[in-house]
Design a protein around this motif. Structure first.
Motif: not given
Length: 371
Positions: A284-289
């Motif tokens: 799983s990847a979390a995109v914060l930018g």
């Protein structure tokens, strides 16, 4: 009686900040008057100052405030003068997401946080000529000595041993990175994590990964100083993105399998793509930018079939009133050393703080108000 405040004012998009004396209204029945000791300098503040967000000018920015309650409106409960508080985002408190304990996803998030005025359209600040200056940015406008806020945006801190300037970045940047790891990705002991971008958000994600028991934490950045700091904070592997293909390097480090989790905190679409491409099956990847409004994230559709997931995450994916105490508990136990990230600057030195952040010399600049 109105309160005289000193504030860093952004008069027009792209014109920087001017230190001014302003007059602040008394708190309304539902408002709290806070004397700010400090405010973190966040990328979102700079985007608003540059005119790239729906924030009107002139405006007092700042959304990582920490200070002391000076007065409360007649309808406010739970806070009293003298309380030490960290300020985070504003929210309506009544929409389905707010009621579910997720105020960062409030139905009214944009107007309440970016439009820099009360919900009824009024502002609380006036300049020397009597002209209105927008405030209530993220319900606080903490680039000032004082500000008005709603109680739902305040988190009480009872530990007097912790200096308020150290606590300020918990209002946004640090909870964003750490909360993505703890709440959005739910990183578990023994897992592997790749963190792309080692600003305050990325380093907070890295520290939270270490605290969660990840046994492999791969730090990716172009700045050698940030990479060295990441190693000191627990990164097991370092990838210099200026010298190699970062995604290929992460895959090589993991024998081609990829990582269980990845965190992206740069706002650069190609880095977001890379963070997704290094996931192992079921990863799983979390995109914060924050990317441009018309930016598209690309991922291989077939690879997503292998149980991979991609999620966005805002402000830690948990109510700040719950997440901030969690992080402070980790800090007390030596597992979230946020002091390693913070450099203090007097509010009058905001230009120097901006330059040091832009050059990469400072990870998290905190503007102090001498209180």
């Amino acid at each position: 009686m109105p309160t005289t405040v000193t504030a860093a004012v952004s008069r027009a998009p792209g014109e920087g900040f001017l230190l001014e004396e302003l007059e602040l209204d008394d708190p309304r029945p539902d408002e709290v008057l806070v004397r700010y000791a400090a405010a973190g300098l966040c990328h979102t503040d700079l985007e608003a100052a540059a005119g790239r967000l729906p924030t009107p000018h002139p405006v007092v920015l700042g959304h990582e405030g920490a200070g002391t309650v000076e007065a409360v409106g007649s309808a406010v409960t739970g806070f009293a003068p003298g309380d030490r508080v960290v300020l985070s985002l504003d929210s309506c408190g009544t929409c389905p997401n707010c009621l579910a304990g997720q105020p960062a996803y409030c139905d009214h998030h944009i107007p309440l946080n970016f439009h820099a005025r009360r919900a009824d359209g009024t502002v609380g600040l006036r300049d020397a000529a009597g002209h209105p200056v927008h405030d209530h940015f993220f319900g606080q406008s903490s680039f000032a000595s004082h500000g008005l806020a709603h109680a739902r945006g305040l988190v009480k801190v009872t530990d007097d041993a912790l200096p308020l300037p150290l606590l300020a970045p918990l209002g946004c940047g640090l909870i964003t990175g750490a909360g993505a790891v703890l709440n959005s990705l739910r990183v578990r002991a023994g897992s592997s994590v790749a963190v792309f971008g080692l600003g305050a958000v990325g380093l907070a994600a890295l520290m939270a990964s270490v605290a969660a028991g990840a046994t492999r934490v791969i730090a990716v950045d172009r700045n050698p100083g940030r990479l060295a700091l990441a190693a000191e904070l627990g990164a097991t592997d370092l990838v210099d993105a200026s010298a190699t293909d970062a995604a290929a390097a992460v895959l090589d480090l993991t024998g081609g399998r990829g990582v269980d989790h990845s965190v992206e905190s740069t706002g650069v679409v190609s880095v977001m793509d890379a963070a997704v491409s290094v996931l192992a099956p079921l990863g799983s990847a979390a995109v914060l930018g924050v990317a441009a409004l018309d930016a598209d994230l690309r991922a291989n559709a077939f690879e997503l079939l292998k149980g991979r997931t991609v999620t966005g995450s805002v402000m830690g994916h948990q109510a700040p009133g719950v997440l901030i105490p969690r992080l402070l508990d980790l800090h007390r136990r030596g597992r979230f050393p946020l002091e390693r990230l913070v450099t203090n600057y007097p509010l009058a030195d905001i230009d120097r703080a901006l330059a040091d952040v832009a050059s990469g010399a400072t990870v998290k600049a905190v503007l102090t108000h001498g209180a």
